[in-house]
Scaffold this motif. Structure first.
Motif, mmCIF file in Angstrom:
data_model
loop_
_atom_site.group_PDB
_atom_site.id
_atom_site.type_symbol
_atom_site.label_atom_id
_atom_site.label_comp_id
_atom_site.label_asym_id
_atom_site.label_seq_id
_atom_site.Cartn_x
_atom_site.Cartn_y
_atom_site.Cartn_z
ATOM 1 N N UNK B 125 45.091 23.194 50.259
ATOM 2 C CA UNK B 125 44.028 24.016 49.665
ATOM 3 C C UNK B 125 44.174 24.042 48.145
ATOM 4 N N UNK B 174 41.330 16.993 57.520
ATOM 5 C CA UNK B 174 41.626 16.882 56.097
ATOM 6 C C UNK B 174 40.382 16.617 55.276
ATOM 7 N N UNK B 177 37.767 20.909 52.011
ATOM 8 C CA UNK B 177 38.173 22.281 52.302
ATOM 9 C C UNK B 177 38.658 22.477 53.734
ATOM 10 N N UNK B 180 41.178 25.277 54.257
ATOM 11 C CA UNK B 180 40.611 26.617 54.310
ATOM 12 C C UNK B 180 40.166 26.972 55.726
#
Lengths: 312, 318
Positions: B125, B174, B177, B180
Motif C-alpha cells: 500500500x 496485486x 490498490x 487496500x
C-alpha cells in the motif's frame, strides 16, 4: 465406577484436544493456500520489481537488440537527477509541499464534514450521497481532464472572480489581517478557500472513514454528557475527537498515498521512462520520491501516534 | 421575568442558529460539488451558436445533441463502453476472489509468518506504483511465467495491449490498490464473531465450507464496498491503462486522446487552413467527460445507499 468415568472423561478430552490441534493445523494449511495467490503476485509483481528497480537506479540501462544492457554506474543516476536534470528538483519540492499543504486541510475538513453528516437533519441521505460523489468522479483521468477544461476556466474567470474570490477570500483576508492573525496563516486559509473544490474532491474516502468511526462510538457516552450538562461543542472535543483520533493517522496515511495516483512527480517519472527510455534515471527519481514520502510517513506516524488516544 | 425571557430568547436563537449555519454550509458545499456536473450537462445540450451568446447562462436557447454525436463518434463510445465494462467487471471479480481469500487467510487462518506477510501487504500500500512500474512493465512485455513459456513456445510473450496484465495482477491481488482491498477484507473478517466459525466447526464443516457458507454471506457489505471501489478505480485509472493498453479502446485512453483527435477532425472539417475553435473543442471534450462519467453516476445512484451503509459496517475503522 468413578475412576472409569474419569478415564473415559480423560479420553474424550484427549480426543477433543487432538481433533482441535488437527483442526488448527488444517486451518494453518488452508490459511497458506488462501494467501498463496496473493503471495505469488506479491513476489512476482512487487518484490522482484522492487529489487530490480533499485538495481536499475544504480545502473545504466540501455535498450538494445537482444534485450536490456545493464551496467553498474553507482550513484550516477541520483547525481544526474539532482544536479543535471532540469526540472526534477523543482517538481519534487513542489509535489511534496503540495502534499504537506493539503494533508492537514483535507483531514480537518473531512472530520468536520463527517461530524455534520452524522447529525440528524432533513435531507441527510441526499447530502451524504452528494458528498460521496467525489469518491467516484474525482479520481484519475476525469479529474485530470476536468482541470484542463478551457470553458470552465474562462467562465470561472468571468463570473467567479467577481463572485467567489472577492466575496470570500478577499474579505476574509482583510478581516483576519485586521484581527491580527499571522500573515502566513491568513494566506494558507484563504488559499484553502479558493481551492475548496480540490479539497472536497480529495476527501470523499476520508469522510467515509471518519463517519464510520463516529458511528462506532457508543451513544451512551453522549447521553451521559448531556445529563452532565455539556454542550455539543464540549462533547465533540471531549468524546468524539479523542475516540476518532486513531483514525486521523489512518486518514493522513490514506491522503498521502492517494496523492501517488496523479501528481507532477509521477508524470515526470513516467515520461522519463516511457518517452525518453531512460530507465535508470527514472528509477532513481522514483526511489528519491519514495524515500521522501517514507520520511514524511514516518514523521507523521510518530507525531500523531504520540498524541492519539486509544481506548484500551 | 424579562431576564428569563431574554435568556429563553437567546437559547432559542442558538437552537435555530446552528441548523441554519449547517444548512447554509451543506448547501454551499453541495453546490460546489454538483456545479461542474450541472455545468457540463448544460454545455453538452447547447448548440454551437449558444457558446458565445451572452444571454445563455444555464439553459440553452437552441437545444442540440450535436455535441453528443461528435463525442460518441470520436470516442467510438459504444465499443469503448463495452470494452471498459468488460475490463472492469473482469478485474473486479478477480480482485474480489483473490483479495477476499487473502483477507480471510490473514484474519482467521493464522500460520507461521502470516503476520510478516501481512506487513508485506501494508508495504504494497505504501510504495508508490511509480517506483516499481518499469520492471513490471518490462516483465509483462517479455512475459516468461518464471521461465516456463520459452520452454514451450520457444520465446517470451508480449502481453501488452491485451487484458492479460490486468488478469494476472488482479488474480494475484496485486492490482491497483489491491493491498487496500486485502486490508478492508481482513478488518471485516476479524469483526465477525468467532462463535460462528466454531459452531460450523462443531457441526463438522471444513475450512472451505465455513468460508463459503458462513463467512461470505456475512461479508456482503465488505464485498460491495470493495467491488464498487475496484470497479470505479479501474474505470478511472489512466496510469495502468495507458501503460498496459496503449492502443485498445477503453474509456481512460479514449478520454485522454479525445482532445487531440477532436482538434484534428475539426480542423480537417474546416478545410485544414483554419484552426478549430478552442472553445468548441472544450465543449465537445466536456461532453465526452460527461459520457464517460454517466455509467458511473448511474451505478452510484443504484448502489449509493448500500454503499454508505456498508462502509459503516465494514469496520475499516476497527
Amino acid at each position: 465406577m468413578k475412576s472409569d468415568l474419569n478415564v473415559r472423561g480423560n479420553i474424550t478430552t484427549v480426543n477433543i484436544k487432538r481433533r482441535h490441534r488437527s483442526y488448527e493445523r488444517q486451518k494453518a494449511v488452508w490459511g497458506f493456500i488462501y494467501v498463496l495467490p496473493w503471495l505469488i503476485g506479491f513476489i512476482s509483481f512487487f518484490i522482484i520489481p522492487l529489487v530490480t528497480s533499485l538495481r536499475y537506479s544504480l545502473s545504466k540501462v540501455e535498450v538494445k537488440e537482444g534485450g536490456l544492457h545493464i551496467t553498474f554506474v553507482g550513484l550516477n543516476n541520483y547525481i544526474e537527477a539532482f544536479t543535471v536534470h532540469t526540472s526534477f528538483n523543482r517538481t519534487l519540492v513542489e509535489s511534496i509541499t503540495d502534499m504537506i499543504v493539503n494533508v492537514p486541510l483535507i483531514v480537518v475538513f473531512s472530520l468536520f464534514i463527517a461530524v455534520i453528516l452524522n447529525q440528524k437533519f432533513r435531507g441527510r441521505t441526499f447530502a451524504r450521497a452528494v458528498f460521496f460523489l467525489p469518491v467516484i468522479l474525482a479520481s484519475g483521468i476525469i479529474a485530470n481532464l476536468e482541470s484542463s477544461s478551457l470553458i470552465e476556466a474562462v467562465q470561472a474567470e468571468r463570473e467567479g472572480s467577481r463572485f467567489l474570490n472577492i466575496l470570500t477570500s478577499f474579505e476574509l483576508e482583510r478581516m483576519m489581517l485586521e484581527m491580527g492573525v499571522d500573515d502566513t496563516i491568513v494566506s494558507y486559509l484563504t488559499g484553502a478557500v479558493n481551492r475548496i473544490y480540490e479539497i472536497i474532491s480529495q476527501s470523499g474516502v476520508q469522510i467515509l472513514i471518519f463517519l464510520a468511526g463516529i458511528q462506532s462510538i457508543p451513544s451512551s457516552m453522549y447521553e451521559v454528557a448531556i445529563i452532565e450538562g455539556s454542550t455539543g461543542y464540549e462533547a465533540f472535543w471531549k468524546i468524539t475527537f479523542p475516540l476518532v483520533s486513531p483514525l486521523i493517522l489512518v486518514n493522513v496515511i490514506y491522503t498521502i498515498i492517494d496523492h501517488f495516483s496523479s501528481n507532477a512527480m509521477t508524470d515526470l517519472i513516467r515520461e522519463t521512462a516511457l518517452r525518453n527510455f531512460n530507465f535508470g534515471l527514472s528509477s532513481a527519481m522514483a526511489w528519491v520520491y519514495f524515500a521522501a514520502i517514507s520520511i514524511i510517513l514516518v514523521v507523521c506516524s510518530y507525531l500523531i501516534s504520540k498524541r492519539v488516544f486509544y481506548q484500551e | 421575568m424579562i431576564r428569563e425571557r431574554i435568556s429563553w430568547f437567546i437559547k432559542s436563537v442558538r437552537r435555530l442558529l446552528w441548523p441554519f449555519a449547517r444548512s447554509v454550509l451543506l448547501i454551499g458545499l453541495s453546490f460546489v460539488i454538483l456545479y461542474p456536473i450541472v455545468k457540463k450537462i448544460s454545455l453538452a445540450v447547447r448548440a454551437k451558436t449558444d457558446l458565445y451568446s451572452p444571454i445563455v447562462v444555464w439553459i440553452p436557447q437552441n437545444f442540440s445533441l450535436e455535441n453528443f454525436r461528435y463525442a460518441i463518434e470520436m470516442m467510438d463510445y459504444w465499443k469503448t463502453l463495452i470494452n471498459t465494462t468488460l475490463l472492469c467487471l473482469l478485474t473486479t471479480v478477480l480482485t474480489l476472489i483473490s483479495c477476499g481469500l487473502a483477507g480471510y487467510g490473514f484474519a482467521r487462518l493464522k500460520f507461521k509468518g502470516s503476520n510478516l506477510l501481512f506487513a508485506g501487504v501494508i508495504l504494497t500500500i505504501l510504495v508508490p506504483p511509480t517506483t516499481i512500474f518499469i520492471p513490471v512493465y518490462l516483465n509483462l512485455k517479455d512475459f516468461t511465467l518464471m521461465g516456463l513459456i520459452p520452454l514451450i513456445a520457444g520465446k517470451s510473450v508480449n502481453l501488452m495491449d491485451s487484458f492479460w496484465p490486468f488478469v494476472l495482477t488482479s488474480i494475484t491481488g496485486n492490482s491497483f490498490k489491491g493491498g487496500l482491498f486485502i486490508f478492508i477484507f481482513r478488518q471485516f473478517f476479524r469483526g465477525i464473531p468467532r462463535e460462528l466459525e466454531e459452531a460450523a466447526y462443531v457441526d463438522g464443516a471444513s475450512v472451505t465450507k465455513t468460508f463459503t457458507s458462513i463467512m461470505l454471506p456475512n461479508a456482503i457489505p465488505a464485498i460491495i464496498t470493495v467491488a464498487l471501489f475496484s470497479f470505479v478505480w479501474q474505470w478511472n485509472d489512466s496510469f495502468y491503462t495507458t501503460m498496459y493498453l496503449p492502443s485498445a479502446k477503453v474509456m481512460a485512453t479514449q478520454l485522454a486522446s479525445l482532445p487531440y483527435n477532436l482538434s484534428i477532425k475539426l480542423t480537417s472539417m474546416l478545410g485544414g487552413s483554419a484552426k478549430a475553435d478552442p472553445f468548441y473543442l472544450s465543449m465537445v471534450q466536456d461532453t465526452g467527460i460527461l459520457l464517460a462519467m454517466l455509467p458511473l453516476i448511474i451505478l452510484y445512484i443504484f448502489t449509493q445507499r448500500y454503499f454508505v451503509e456498508s462502509i459503516e459496517r465494514t469496520g475499516i475503522v476497527g
